[in-house]
Design a protein around this motif. Sequence first.
Motif: not given
Lengths: 158, 183, 374
Positions: C194, C196, C199
Motif C-alpha cells: 500500500t 506509494s 512502490k
Amino acid sequence: MDAKAMIDSLSSQFTGVIYDAQVESDIRILAKVKPESVKDICQYLKEKLSFGHLCCEFGVDYPERNEIEVVYVIGSYEHPVVLTLKAILPRDDPEVESVVPVYWNANWYERETYELFGVKYLDHPDLRPLVLPQDMLGEWPLRKDYKGFPNKTARNLV
Amino acid sequence: MAEVEPVSTNNKDDMQEEIPGVMTTSTSAISDFLKKTKAQDIINWGRKNSLWFTVNAMGCCGVELLSTGMAHYDTDRFGIIPRNSPRHADVLIISGYVTKKYFPALKRIWDQMPAPKWVIAYGDCAISGGPFYESYSTRQNVDEVFPVDIYVPGCPPRCEALIQAFYELQKKIVAKKDKGTDY
Amino acid sequence: MYDEVGPSEMIVHLGPQHPMLPGPFRLNAKLRGETVVDSEVEMGWIHKGIEKILENKTYLQGITIVDRICYLAALTNEEAYVGCVEKLAGIEVPERAQYIRVIMEELSRIQSHLLGMGEYASFVGFVSMFMYTIKEREDLMSVIDSVTGARITHSFLRFGGVKDDLPEGFKEDVKYVFGNLRKAIDNYEELFSTDSIYKARTVGIGTLTAEVAKDIGVSGPPLRATGVAFDIRKDEPYLVYKDLDFKVCTQTAGDVFARVQVRLDEMRESMYIVEQCLDQIPSGPIFPEGTAYGRRSPVMRIPAGEVFHRVEDPRGEMGFYMVSDGSDKPYRVKIRGPVYPTLQALPPLLKGVPVADIVAIAGSMDTCTSEVDR
C-alpha cells in the motif's frame, strides 16, 4: 530424454573427445573430456541438451599423478540431470579454454580457480585474482603442496 | 593556579613566544590538566553513557551485532547506539575474521574514528583466529595492532554477551583503566 | 572500466565497509551524473579459505566449519555437507531424523528471510521495518535455540541423524510463534503493497528477465521472481520433501518488488511445511542402528568416490562437491554457494540505474558475502 540417452548423444557427437562416460544414477552422469574441446562440448550441451545452468567449476590437484583436474558441474533448469565433466591438465603448465562465452557465470569460477590453482584460462575476458590480495598470486594455496598451511598458529595456541 | 605551571611548561614547544605577564596555554594542556582533577570523572561518566559503535558486520558475529542493536535487545536504553559512519562512533567492534585483504580497510576505519575510542574483540576469530586460525588468508593476533579493551569469547557470542561487554567497558572507563584514553 | 573515465564521469567506491552492504564487499560504480554507467564487484575481503581448511579436518570436525560458510543458513549448509558424506558412505537416515532436519531447515529459512528482508527494508529507507522483522526473528531464534542450543552456528546435524531430539512442548512453542508470525507477515505485505513511496522505489526497478537470469545462473528467490519454478526441493527432492505438500512460490515481474514478495510467500509456505511435519512426524530412533559408523565417531573412513549433493538454501541452490580418497579427511570439497552467481549479476543489473537504486537492487538480492568469499 533420460540420463542414458543424453550421454549416448554426447558420445556419438564427440567420438574420441568424450571418454570414460558413465551413468551413476538417474540424475547424475559423469564424463571425461579432452581439454581442447571443452568449449565446443559446453556449447553443444547448452544448445541441444538444455544444460543451461553451470553449477560450479573448480580444480582438484593430484600431485602423485602430476595432474590437475578441472571439473565442470553442469545442471539444467528443465530436467534434474547433473553432468560432471572433467578435463585433465598437466600439473606443470595447466591451460584450458575458457567457457565464459557459453556460460556467463563461469567468469568468477575461472578467476578463482586461476588464483587458487594456477590454471590458466585462454581467452578469458578478465583473468585476475578474485578473492586473494594481489601479492598472494603465484602461491596457489589450494594445491596440495602449498607450504604456507597452516602458516602461523595463533600465539596463545602454541 | 600553581598546578597549571608545570603542565604549560611541558608544552613549551607548542607556544609561539613567551609574553611577559600573560600565561598562555593550549587545549592539550587543558586536557592534560583535567585528567588529574575530578572533572575527568564527570567527563568519563558522560563518555561511558554514550558508547556508540560502528556497524561493520564481518562474519557470523556480525549478525549478532545487528540483532543486539535492534528491537529485542535494544541497546539504545544504555546509550549504546549503532552508527553507520566511523566518524560518529566511539567503539570499534571487530566482529569476525580479519583477513589479509581486509586488514588495511579495518585499520582505516579505526583511523577515521575520532578519539576517545575503544575496541571490543567480539568472537573467537577476532581474539585468536577462532576456527580459521590456520587459514592461509586470515590474520591472527589483531590485538597487537588495535588496543583491545574487552574480549568477548564465543563462536559467536550471544547478544547478551555483547551487552555485558559494554557494561565491562563502562566499568573500565569509570575506573580509568581503559586503553582508549591515556591518563 | 578504469581505462576510459570520461571528463564528466567519476568512480565511486561503495565498501568494503558501508552501511548498505550486508557484508564486506566493494562495489566500484562509474557514474555519469547520477546514472551508473558501469560497475564492478570486488570480493575477498573475508575470504577464509574454508575449502582448504576442510581438507585438513576430519569429516566430523568439518561440520562446525561448514556452519560458518553462511551464517544465516547454517543448517542448510550442514545438510549439503552431511548429505554428501551420507551418499558416499551409504548411510540411511531414519525417518524421524529426516523430519527433524526438515523442520529445522525450514525454521532457519524463515529467520534468514526475516533478517534479509529487514535489512533490505532499511536500505530503501524503512529502518523501522528492520525493528519489526528482528522482533519476530528473535522469537523464532528462541525456538531454534531450544532444539540446537545455538542461535547462529548450530553444529546440529550428524552423519545419519541429528544431535538431539525435539524438546518437550516444541509443537506448542512453534504454534504460538507461528500465530504471531502469520499476522506479522500479513502486516508486512500490507505495508509493502500500500505504501506509494515504497512502490515507487521498487516496482519496475532492477528487472531481471527469465532468459537473462537463467543465462547468469541465478537461483533461489531472484530466479523464482522471474517466473521460473526452479526449486531443488521439488526438482531433486532430498529428505522427506517428496512426501510433503508445498508449492514453489513464483512471481512474474522479476523486479525488486517481486523478489521481496517471493520471500514473503516462501515464509508462509515454510510455516505450512513445518506444521505438516509436526503433524506427521513419526516416533523412532534419530540415529541409524547397526551401521559401521558410530554416533559421534571422531575418525570415520569414507569409501573413495566423488559426489555432488545440492539442497535448497534460503538464497538458492547450495551444492557440495566432495572427493574422498578413502581416508578420514575429504580430499577436496568444493562449495557451490547460491549467492556467487547472484552477486555476479549485479553489474549488468546496475547498468543505467540512478545511484539511489543501487541499494534497493543489491539489498533485494539478499546477498551473503561470507558465502561468496568462503
